[in-house]
Design a protein around this motif. Structure first.
Motif, PDB file in Angstrom:
ATOM      1  N   ARG A 192       0.833  -1.202   0.000  1.00  0.00           N
ATOM      2  CA  ARG A 192       0.000   0.000   0.000  1.00  0.00           C
ATOM      3  C   ARG A 192       0.870   1.256   0.000  1.00  0.00           C
ATOM      4  N   ALA A 193       1.923   1.264   0.809  1.00  0.00           N
ATOM      5  CA  ALA A 193       2.819   2.427   0.872  1.00  0.00           C
ATOM      6  C   ALA A 193       3.543   2.633  -0.460  1.00  0.00           C
ATOM      7  N   GLU A 194       4.007   1.550  -1.063  1.00  0.00           N
ATOM      8  CA  GLU A 194       4.724   1.667  -2.339  1.00  0.00           C
ATOM      9  C   GLU A 194       3.798   2.153  -3.461  1.00  0.00           C
ATOM     10  N   LEU A 195       2.580   1.625  -3.504  1.00  0.00           N
ATOM     11  CA  LEU A 195       1.606   2.085  -4.499  1.00  0.00           C
ATOM     12  C   LEU A 195       1.341   3.583  -4.352  1.00  0.00           C
ATOM     13  N   LEU A 196       1.158   4.029  -3.118  1.00  0.00           N
ATOM     14  CA  LEU A 196       0.905   5.451  -2.874  1.00  0.00           C
ATOM     15  C   LEU A 196       2.082   6.304  -3.334  1.00  0.00           C
ATOM     16  N   CYS A 197       3.296   5.852  -3.056  1.00  0.00           N
ATOM     17  CA  CYS A 197       4.484   6.603  -3.467  1.00  0.00           C
ATOM     18  C   CYS A 197       4.616   6.662  -4.984  1.00  0.00           C
ATOM     19  N   GLY A 198       3.974   5.749  -5.683  1.00  0.00           N
ATOM     20  CA  GLY A 198       4.002   5.755  -7.136  1.00  0.00           C
ATOM     21  C   GLY A 198       3.061   6.778  -7.760  1.00  0.00           C
ATOM     22  N   LEU A 199       2.194   7.372  -6.963  1.00  0.00           N
ATOM     23  CA  LEU A 199       1.276   8.392  -7.474  1.00  0.00           C
ATOM     24  C   LEU A 199       1.994   9.730  -7.572  1.00  0.00           C
ATOM     25  N   LYS A 200       1.710  10.461  -8.621  1.00  0.00           N
ATOM     26  CA  LYS A 200       2.362  11.742  -8.869  1.00  0.00           C
ATOM     27  C   LYS A 200       2.188  12.725  -7.702  1.00  0.00           C
ATOM     28  N   ALA A 201       1.042  12.707  -7.053  1.00  0.00           N
ATOM     29  CA  ALA A 201       0.746  13.667  -5.986  1.00  0.00           C
ATOM     30  C   ALA A 201       1.509  13.389  -4.698  1.00  0.00           C
TER      31      ALA A 201
END
Length: 157
Positions: free
Chosen positions: A77-86
């Motif tokens: 979940r943390a890695e996916l979030l860090c992959g978002l531009k925002a």
């Protein structure tokens, strides 16, 4: 990787604020990312210069959402979030509320979705005591992880 420990995140926020940067913090389980999350995080990012996401740990999600959750691990979940531009950084926290992580980070702005009221949040006192501001952002109607899980379950039956 932009997944930080609590200590690393705290030091980073101090440096950023010294350089007159507005640090925005929000938190959540973010178990299955959906368009509501994306719109919310994009709006949160617009509130300042750096966006840090507090991600509930797996144990915390289980306590908050029940024994069948989370579906995705805290690291995923943390890695996916860090992959978002925002999103600039993520930090995993083990408590059920973000009070302790906010006390450690002292963000300039703490944002939550429109399903919350500022006066009902346990973290509002901590944010404001440390000179920060709490902002409630618009909720994307009908978009939630619980609704996604419900739809999957219904489709299996």
């Amino acid at each position: 990787m932009n997944i930080l420990t609590r200590e690393e995140a705290s030091e980073l926020v101090k440096k950023l604020k010294k350089n007159s940067k507005k640090v925005v913090f929000t938190n959540g389980c973010f178990d299955i990312l959906h368009i509501g999350h994306l719109r919310y995080l994009n709006e949160a990012r617009e509130c300042g210069d750096i966006l840090i996401i507090g991600v509930n740990s797996d144990d915390s999600v289980r306590r908050l959402k029940g024994s069948t959750r989370p579906i995705n691990s805290q690291d995923d979940r943390a890695e996916l979030l860090c992959g978002l531009k925002a999103v600039d950084y993520a930090v995993i926290f083990t408590e059920d509320t973000p009070v302790e992580i906010i006390e450690a980070l002292k963000p300039s702005i703490h944002v939550k979705g429109g399903d919350y009221k500022k006066e009902d949040l346990p973290e509002t006192v901590v944010v404001e005591r440390n000179g920060g501001e709490v902002r409630i952002l618009q909720l994307v109607d009908g978009k939630s992880t619980s609704n996604v899980v419900k739809k999957i379950t219904e489709n299996q039956n």
